[in-house]
Design a protein around this motif. Structure first.
Motif, PDB file in Angstrom:
ATOM      1  N   VAL A 227      40.302  26.597 -84.528  1.00  0.00           N
ATOM      2  CA  VAL A 227      40.782  25.975 -83.290  1.00  0.00           C
ATOM      3  C   VAL A 227      41.479  24.654 -83.588  1.00  0.00           C
ATOM      4  O   VAL A 227      42.552  24.361 -83.051  1.00  0.00           O
ATOM      5  CB  VAL A 227      39.610  25.764 -82.302  1.00  0.00           C
ATOM      6  CG1 VAL A 227      40.039  24.884 -81.134  1.00  0.00           C
ATOM      7  CG2 VAL A 227      39.124  27.108 -81.791  1.00  0.00           C
ATOM      8  N   ARG A 228      40.903  23.833 -84.439  1.00  0.00           N
ATOM      9  CA  ARG A 228      41.500  22.539 -84.779  1.00  0.00           C
ATOM     10  C   ARG A 228      42.858  22.719 -85.442  1.00  0.00           C
ATOM     11  O   ARG A 228      43.821  22.005 -85.145  1.00  0.00           O
ATOM     12  CB  ARG A 228      40.574  21.759 -85.699  1.00  0.00           C
ATOM     13  CG  ARG A 228      39.306  21.273 -85.042  1.00  0.00           C
ATOM     14  CD  ARG A 228      39.593  20.180 -84.024  1.00  0.00           C
ATOM     15  NE  ARG A 228      40.154  19.002 -84.676  1.00  0.00           N
ATOM     16  CZ  ARG A 228      40.707  17.986 -84.029  1.00  0.00           C
ATOM     17  NH1 ARG A 228      40.802  18.034 -82.705  1.00  0.00           N
ATOM     18  NH2 ARG A 228      41.169  16.938 -84.682  1.00  0.00           N
ATOM     19  N   GLN A 231      45.365  23.800 -82.854  1.00  0.00           N
ATOM     20  CA  GLN A 231      45.684  22.695 -81.937  1.00  0.00           C
ATOM     21  C   GLN A 231      46.725  21.763 -82.546  1.00  0.00           C
ATOM     22  O   GLN A 231      47.673  21.357 -81.872  1.00  0.00           O
ATOM     23  CB  GLN A 231      44.398  21.927 -81.612  1.00  0.00           C
ATOM     24  CG  GLN A 231      44.561  20.904 -80.507  1.00  0.00           C
ATOM     25  CD  GLN A 231      43.239  20.245 -80.160  1.00  0.00           C
ATOM     26  OE1 GLN A 231      42.273  20.325 -80.914  1.00  0.00           O
ATOM     27  NE2 GLN A 231      43.192  19.592 -79.019  1.00  0.00           N
ATOM     28  N   ARG A 232      46.557  21.438 -83.818  1.00  0.00           N
ATOM     29  CA  ARG A 232      47.505  20.509 -84.466  1.00  0.00           C
ATOM     30  C   ARG A 232      48.900  21.120 -84.564  1.00  0.00           C
ATOM     31  O   ARG A 232      49.903  20.476 -84.250  1.00  0.00           O
ATOM     32  CB  ARG A 232      46.993  20.133 -85.861  1.00  0.00           C
ATOM     33  CG  ARG A 232      45.864  19.124 -85.870  1.00  0.00           C
ATOM     34  CD  ARG A 232      45.640  18.578 -87.271  1.00  0.00           C
ATOM     35  NE  ARG A 232      45.295  19.635 -88.216  1.00  0.00           N
ATOM     36  CZ  ARG A 232      44.046  20.001 -88.491  1.00  0.00           C
ATOM     37  NH1 ARG A 232      43.029  19.410 -87.870  1.00  0.00           N
ATOM     38  NH2 ARG A 232      43.785  20.948 -89.367  1.00  0.00           N
ATOM     39  N   SER A 234      50.218  23.764 -82.882  1.00  0.00           N
ATOM     40  CA  SER A 234      50.855  24.141 -81.616  1.00  0.00           C
ATOM     41  C   SER A 234      51.353  22.932 -80.836  1.00  0.00           C
ATOM     42  O   SER A 234      52.330  23.031 -80.087  1.00  0.00           O
ATOM     43  CB  SER A 234      49.882  24.952 -80.753  1.00  0.00           C
ATOM     44  OG  SER A 234      48.736  24.191 -80.442  1.00  0.00           O
ATOM     45  N   MET A 235      50.716  21.760 -81.003  1.00  0.00           N
ATOM     46  CA  MET A 235      51.173  20.571 -80.284  1.00  0.00           C
ATOM     47  C   MET A 235      52.603  20.223 -80.678  1.00  0.00           C
ATOM     48  O   MET A 235      53.446  19.904 -79.828  1.00  0.00           O
ATOM     49  CB  MET A 235      50.249  19.391 -80.591  1.00  0.00           C
ATOM     50  CG  MET A 235      50.587  18.136 -79.797  1.00  0.00           C
ATOM     51  SD  MET A 235      50.446  18.418 -78.015  1.00  0.00           S
ATOM     52  CE  MET A 235      50.899  16.826 -77.373  1.00  0.00           C
ATOM     53  N   TYR A 296      46.550  32.766 -84.387  1.00  0.00           N
ATOM     54  CA  TYR A 296      45.227  32.271 -83.989  1.00  0.00           C
ATOM     55  C   TYR A 296      44.346  33.411 -83.466  1.00  0.00           C
ATOM     56  O   TYR A 296      43.177  33.514 -83.832  1.00  0.00           O
ATOM     57  CB  TYR A 296      45.383  31.195 -82.928  1.00  0.00           C
ATOM     58  CG  TYR A 296      44.075  30.847 -82.242  1.00  0.00           C
ATOM     59  CD1 TYR A 296      43.138  30.053 -82.874  1.00  0.00           C
ATOM     60  CD2 TYR A 296      43.773  31.372 -80.990  1.00  0.00           C
ATOM     61  CE1 TYR A 296      41.923  29.759 -82.267  1.00  0.00           C
ATOM     62  CE2 TYR A 296      42.562  31.089 -80.370  1.00  0.00           C
ATOM     63  CZ  TYR A 296      41.645  30.280 -81.011  1.00  0.00           C
ATOM     64  OH  TYR A 296      40.448  30.013 -80.419  1.00  0.00           O
ATOM     65  N   LEU A 350      44.114  26.629 -74.986  1.00  0.00           N
ATOM     66  CA  LEU A 350      44.802  25.690 -75.869  1.00  0.00           C
ATOM     67  C   LEU A 350      46.313  25.858 -75.784  1.00  0.00           C
ATOM     68  O   LEU A 350      47.074  24.900 -75.878  1.00  0.00           O
ATOM     69  CB  LEU A 350      44.325  25.888 -77.311  1.00  0.00           C
ATOM     70  CG  LEU A 350      42.893  25.432 -77.607  1.00  0.00           C
ATOM     71  CD1 LEU A 350      42.506  25.797 -79.036  1.00  0.00           C
ATOM     72  CD2 LEU A 350      42.752  23.932 -77.390  1.00  0.00           C
ATOM     73  N   ASN A 351      46.736  27.113 -75.597  1.00  0.00           N
ATOM     74  CA  ASN A 351      48.153  27.389 -75.401  1.00  0.00           C
ATOM     75  C   ASN A 351      48.677  26.618 -74.177  1.00  0.00           C
ATOM     76  O   ASN A 351      49.679  25.917 -74.236  1.00  0.00           O
ATOM     77  CB  ASN A 351      48.334  28.888 -75.189  1.00  0.00           C
ATOM     78  CG  ASN A 351      49.686  29.372 -75.643  1.00  0.00           C
ATOM     79  OD1 ASN A 351      50.284  28.801 -76.555  1.00  0.00           O
ATOM     80  ND2 ASN A 351      50.170  30.422 -75.020  1.00  0.00           N
ATOM     81  N   TYR A 353      47.088  24.142 -72.690  1.00  0.00           N
ATOM     82  CA  TYR A 353      46.818  22.713 -72.842  1.00  0.00           C
ATOM     83  C   TYR A 353      47.897  22.027 -73.658  1.00  0.00           C
ATOM     84  O   TYR A 353      48.379  20.944 -73.294  1.00  0.00           O
ATOM     85  CB  TYR A 353      45.452  22.513 -73.505  1.00  0.00           C
ATOM     86  CG  TYR A 353      45.201  21.074 -73.888  1.00  0.00           C
ATOM     87  CD1 TYR A 353      44.829  20.141 -72.921  1.00  0.00           C
ATOM     88  CD2 TYR A 353      45.351  20.646 -75.201  1.00  0.00           C
ATOM     89  CE1 TYR A 353      44.620  18.821 -73.270  1.00  0.00           C
ATOM     90  CE2 TYR A 353      45.143  19.322 -75.552  1.00  0.00           C
ATOM     91  CZ  TYR A 353      44.782  18.416 -74.585  1.00  0.00           C
ATOM     92  OH  TYR A 353      44.579  17.110 -74.923  1.00  0.00           O
ATOM     93  N   GLN A 354      48.300  22.632 -74.780  1.00  0.00           N
ATOM     94  CA  GLN A 354      49.306  21.988 -75.634  1.00  0.00           C
ATOM     95  C   GLN A 354      50.640  21.904 -74.905  1.00  0.00           C
ATOM     96  O   GLN A 354      51.354  20.906 -75.009  1.00  0.00           O
ATOM     97  CB  GLN A 354      49.463  22.779 -76.944  1.00  0.00           C
ATOM     98  CG  GLN A 354      48.209  22.854 -77.792  1.00  0.00           C
ATOM     99  CD  GLN A 354      47.758  21.496 -78.319  1.00  0.00           C
ATOM    100  OE1 GLN A 354      48.120  20.461 -77.789  1.00  0.00           O
ATOM    101  NE2 GLN A 354      46.958  21.506 -79.363  1.00  0.00           N
TER     102      GLN A 354
END
Length: 634
Positions: A227-228, A231-232, A234-235, A296, A350-351, A353-354
């Protein structure tokens, strides 16, 4: 500012225009930016924002709805509790209710079955109530955010809008707000649901068997690392995607707004090539986002399935050895499936969220911008206008001005415009005429010095007082969608229909207005496209007359009109200028004739100053231009 196209005559033949035609940006406005290269075309809409501005913005949007947010949180807690009771009831059924049923005791199985049905019903009802409550909050938040963007964009100064295109503003208020909508409507429910289910399930697994619970918790470590990492990466991708779609919108809006010159100069093919390039870049960035999500999902499912298989095999071994009840293993398998399934949903969150974080970052950057011409902390009032002395006195005191893009436009100068007098300002393109007018209208503040209106610094006047005191009529009279009457009343919203018609009659616009299909109630459509340029200018003059300002600025008000239209507007000018201090930015000598005083500007300085007759009788630049104009009329 309208200039003649190279090799073509100006609309009126070009005889009366003062000075040579040079690029439009030379008139004090910033030069147009160069065409973006492939390396920098997609980062021009990033605005600086204070650290943590996105989080602060989101909290400020949610703060008014704290009560409803708490209610939604309680509903979700209860819904998750009802939903996670299912596997526990299955364990009870296998280990206790089924053996009791075999012993002809039907009570435990009936109780477990009824409890399962009730929990399922409660879960559905509570989920509906949560979705309803959270949806109301999210819609109110989005309503507030769109309003903030619109109000803030209107409040920002002219220099900001010259640097930041309307297409990017539209992107902030549509595409970026839509990304936040997806997060609020779907993503937060996913996040809270996943977090609560993880807490409930881990607690229940530990309650059922501490070994299974510990194994489930430990299996989350590789999933956390996945996940981490996602997140990095995809941002960065979503920041690029937000910028790429903004570039597409900017190009589309720019082309549609300039459709006439696009077709007149056959720009369709180059525009299509550029739009295709921007569109393909957006496609590539979007594809990168989809591929990142796919990586992912595949990786998380692989880790989850391996962990689930390992724990179930270990549990089966313990059941075979008598160290674990079969119902507990069945419940643990169901809980583990529920524990790992939301990992995919967490990726979807996360998709969202980013994408929303990148959009919120840009919205926060926009809202962090401050006007370069701010409202005064302690505003002053203008003196009451003296009916015996029409207009207001204007003083430029030690004024110097340079645009942010660099280059001094107006060197230090002093100038006094007496109340009630009409002053024409002439000069070649780039002389500083329009810049002088923009300083008087306070679209900009001087770099040094002051602009005084009846002795009051413009920076000390509240916006409404300034706009009542100084009104500008531009070359392209902008009309809003709506009726003719609505457009005239813009300068005086409380005006009655009689006031509106009286102003139109005084200007000479009444006859053409009444000849329209619905008279004063005729919709002028986008930018007043239903009426001619001269008629739009007459409507603008009627608007200015109704507003009754002490100072009126006419910025090339006749330069784009044909001869009949110019004459009609000049007749209206005599009416609207009477009893006011007026500054007329002129490119046609016929406009200058109504002035009491003429200022000739060159290089940001006043090189000649006097009445039209005095300057014509002299040997300066104005006299030469006047003689050339007279010769052209012969």
């Amino acid at each position: 500012m309208t200039t003649a196209v190279s090799g073509q005559p100006a609309p009126d033949g070009g005889d009366e225009r003062l000075g040579a035609s040079v690029p439009p940006h030379a008139e004090g406005a910033p030069a147009p930016s160069r065409a973006p290269s492939s390396g920098d075309a997609f980062d021009q809409d990033v605005l600086p924002a204070p650290k943590g501005a996105s989080r602060t913005l989101l909290l400020s949007l949610l703060r008014p709805h704290r009560g409803r947010v708490r209610i939604a949180a309680v509903l979700l807690l209860l819904q998750q509790a009802a939903m996670q009771a299912g596997p526990l009831l299955v364990a009870l059924a296998i280990d206790r209710a089924v053996p009791a049923f075999r012993a002809d005791d039907y009570g435990p199985l009936a109780v477990v079955g009824a409890a399962y049905v009730l929990c399922s019903l409660a879960s559905g009802v509570l989920q509906y109530a949560f979705i309803r409550a959270s949806a109301r909050v999210s819609q109110d938040v989005l309503l507030d955010l769109r309003g903030r963007i619109f109000r803030h964009a209107q409040a920002l100064s002219v220099d900001f809008h010259e640097r930041y295109t309307s297409g990017r503003l539209i992107s902030r208020a549509t595409t970026d707000v839509e990304s936040l909508r997806e997060l609020l409507n779907e993503g937060l429910e996913e996040l809270l649901g996943v977090c609560l289910s993880v807490v409930y399930i881990c607690a229940l697994l530990v309650y059922l068997d501490w070994g299974l619970g510990a194994a489930a918790v430990l299996s989350f470590w590789p999933l956390y690392l996945l996940v981490r990492s996602f997140q990095r990466r995809s941002m960065l991708i979503y920041r690029k995607r937000s910028t790429a779609i903004a570039a597409v919108i900017v190009k589309f809006a720019e082309t549609m707004n300039g459709i006439r010159p696009v077709q007149a100069f056959r720009r369709e093919r180059p525009n299509d090539t550029e739009f295709r390039r921007l569109n393909h870049h957006h496609e590539r960035v979007n594809g990168d986002a989809i591929l990142e999500m796919a990586r992912y999902v595949v990786s998380s499912r692989l880790v989850a399935n391996v962990a689930l298989a390992a724990i179930v095999v270990w549990g089966a071994y313990r059941v075979a050895g008598g160290g674990l009840a079969l119902g507990v293993l069945a419940a643990a398998a169901l809980y583990l499936r529920r524990l790992y399934d939301p990992i995919d949903r967490l990726g979807m969150f996360l998709n969202s969220y980013q994408s929303a974080a990148a959009s919120l970052e840009k919205i926060a950057g926009l809202l962090a911008q401050t006007p370069s011409v701010p409202e005064p902390a302690e505003p002053k009032s203008l003196p009451t206008r003296d009916s015996r002395r029409p207009g207001r006195e204007v003083v430029f005191e030690g004024v110097n001005f340079a645009y942010r893009t660099g280059g001094e436009v107006l060197p230090r100068f002093d100038l006094t415009l007496p109340a009630g007098r009409t002053t024409a300002v002439v000069g070649s393109t780039g002389a500083g005429k329009s810049t002088l007018a923009k300083l008087l209208a306070r679209f900009y503040d001087p770099t040094t010095g002051r602009v005084l209106l009846d002795g009051v610094d413009l920076r000390d006047l509240a916006g409404p007082d300034l706009r009542r005191g100084v009104v500008m009529v531009t070359q392209e009279a902008f009309l809003f969608s709506g009726t003719v009457a609505d457009n005239i009343a813009i300068g005086s919203p409380d005006a009655t229909r009689e006031d509106i018609e009286r102003a139109a009659k005084a200007i000479g616009a009444h006859d053409f207005i009444t000849a329209l299909p619905d008279g004063y109630d005729t919709d002028v459509r986008k930018r007043g496209g239903r009426i001619s340029a001269g008629q739009r200018q007459l409507v603008a003059f009627a608007r200015a007359l109704l507003a009754d300002p002490g100072v009126l600025i006419l910025d090339e008000a006749t330069s784009s009109l044909d001869i009949p239209g110019e004459r009609a507007v000049q007749r209206a000018m005599h009416t609207v200028l009477r009893g006011r201090t007026a500054v007329v930015i002129a490119h046609r000598l016929s406009t200058v004739e109504i002035a009491d005083r003429v200022l000739v500007m060159a290089g940001g300085r006043v090189t000649e100053d006097g009445s039209p007759d005095e300057l014509i009788a002299g040997r300066g630049a104005f006299a030469s231009l006047h003689q050339a104009w007279r010769d052209s009329l012969v």
